[in-house]
Design an enzyme around this catalytic site. Structure first.
Site, PDB file in Angstrom:
ATOM      1  N   HIS A 188      85.557   4.261  70.565  1.00 42.77           N
ATOM      2  CA  HIS A 188      86.414   5.337  70.076  1.00 42.77           C
ATOM      3  C   HIS A 188      87.639   5.397  70.976  1.00 42.77           C
ATOM      4  O   HIS A 188      87.737   4.680  71.981  1.00 42.77           O
ATOM      5  CB  HIS A 188      85.670   6.671  70.072  1.00 42.77           C
ATOM      6  N   ASP A 223      93.870   5.991  68.825  1.00 40.73           N
ATOM      7  CA  ASP A 223      93.670   6.002  67.376  1.00 40.73           C
ATOM      8  C   ASP A 223      94.988   5.999  66.621  1.00 40.73           C
ATOM      9  O   ASP A 223      95.220   5.150  65.751  1.00 40.73           O
ATOM     10  CB  ASP A 223      92.881   7.248  66.961  1.00 40.73           C
TER      11      ASP A 223
END
Length: 372
Positions: free
Chosen positions: A129, A159
């Site tokens: 992540h 991200d």
């Protein structure tokens, strides 16, 4: 209609930067079809909300584990300019939808792969992540105050900054190159790569001795007292970012310390003393009073607004950077264009194209039960 009007994109549904990239491309005018799980699409037809950042474009439920589903996906891909997928390396190849298979029938296809670790390297097959990628490229180490643990910057840096923005850059670059060569290519966009590139200035400063690996001691990481956040009398906060001498002078004037006996702005040894003086001054009034005092100055002082407050700031409202429409907050579009205006696909007023109309526009015919 947006500058990408006429560009056809097949988005294989994912999470995080993939949907964000597809959302940006939709805002820019591209025609995007989201290929998603049949159960997800059926739930949306029943009134369930679309997944995060997936609204605004028609969705087609396809079982990619079946031959019939793969055949349907291939029809879309053959009519597309771009494929956007975010699976681990090798997944699309095992489905028969990898770049080699798809470009055999569509050689001009731009095949964009959005992953955390990239298509190669020891960690390519590992899960991760935003926080994972920032841990390995030096970014996470740099966020936080001196003597305290690193602070994850939500999931904005890897991200969305290092992932979505760079895959969109790759797609647009490959489309532009295709105009010259007539050939498509694979775009390997990795969040660990993009977020590393975002650190370019820090790495350069470090090489010339202007940036330390000691967190919270540098001029942009809360180390400098003139680039930080301060509490106000009412518990609100203001940000201070007066690096340049003329902005620093305007700041000192605004807080009443222009004529005070203060250390030199760049005397690092005396930064703690400066910080105490600034903190005491800024605690004397509430946040909105400081906002009024500095409103017409170049002191680079702004109130720290919440997500709920942001749409109502005069500048944010004037630009439509964030909008409160019918009680629903959503960001506007970026960047802006002089001839080909864009539209925010999150806005309540946005009318999502129907799947049937989009397929017709693409010249793709599917079984009636599939294209409902």
């Amino acid at each position: 209609m947006g500058p990408l009007n006429g560009t056809r994109i097949v988005e294989f549904a994912g999470i995080g930067p993939g949907p964000m990239a597809a959302m940006l491309l939709t805002d820019l005018g591209a025609s995007v079809i989201r290929v998603d799980r049949p159960a997800t699409v059926e739930a949306e037809k029943g009134g369930a909300p679309a997944p995060h950042m997936s609204a605004g474009r028609p969705a087609l439920g396809v079982d990619l584990k079946s031959e019939a589903g793969v055949a349907i996906a291939r029809r879309l891909v053959d009519a597309a300019d771009v494929v956007l997928e975010g699976f681990r390396p090798g997944v699309m190849e095992r489905l028969g939808l990898g770049p080699q298979a798809c470009t055999e029938t569509n050689p001009g296809l731009v095949y964009a792969r959005m992953t955390g670790w990239g298509q190669s390297g020891p960690l390519a097959q590992r899960a991760g992540h935003d926080i994972s990628y920032l841990s390995l490229n030096g970014a996470l180490h740099s966020f936080g105050r001196a003597g305290q643990a690193p602070v994850p910057p939500a999931n904005l840096v890897a991200d969305f900054g290092g992932g979505a923005m760079f895959v969109v850059t790759g797609i647009l670059s490959a489309l532009l190159e295709r105009q010259r060569s007539g050939q498509g290519q694979v775009v390997d966009a990795a969040m660990v790569d993009g977020s590393s590139l975002l650190l370019s200035m820090m790495y350069e400063d470090r090489e010339r001795g202007a940036w330390s690996d000691e967190r919270g001691t540098n001029y942009l990481d809360t180390g400098a007292p003139f680039y930080d956040v301060y509490a106000c009398a009412d518990g609100g906060y203001v940000s201070v970012g007066c690096l340049e001498p003329q902005f620093y002078a305007a700041f000192l004037d605004g807080i009443g310390l222009a004529d005070a006996d203060l250390p030199d702005q760049w005397d690092r040894q005396r930064w703690p003393e400066l910080r105490e003086r600034f903190a005491a001054a800024l605690r004397s009034r509430d946040r909105d009073t400081w906002a009024e005092i500095f409103a017409d100055t170049d002191a680079c002082v702004q109130p720290v607004l919440s997500l709920a407050e942001a749409p109502h700031h005069p500048h944010v409202a004037a630009r439509g950077s964030v909008t409160d429409a019918q009680g629903r907050l959503h960001p506007g579009t970026a960047p802006r264009f002089s001839r080909t205006p864009t539209a925010a696909s999150r806005a309540p007023s946005y009318r999502e194209p129907s799947l049937a109309d989009t397929l017709k526009e693409w010249g793709v015919e599917l079984p009636d039960e599939t294209a409902r």
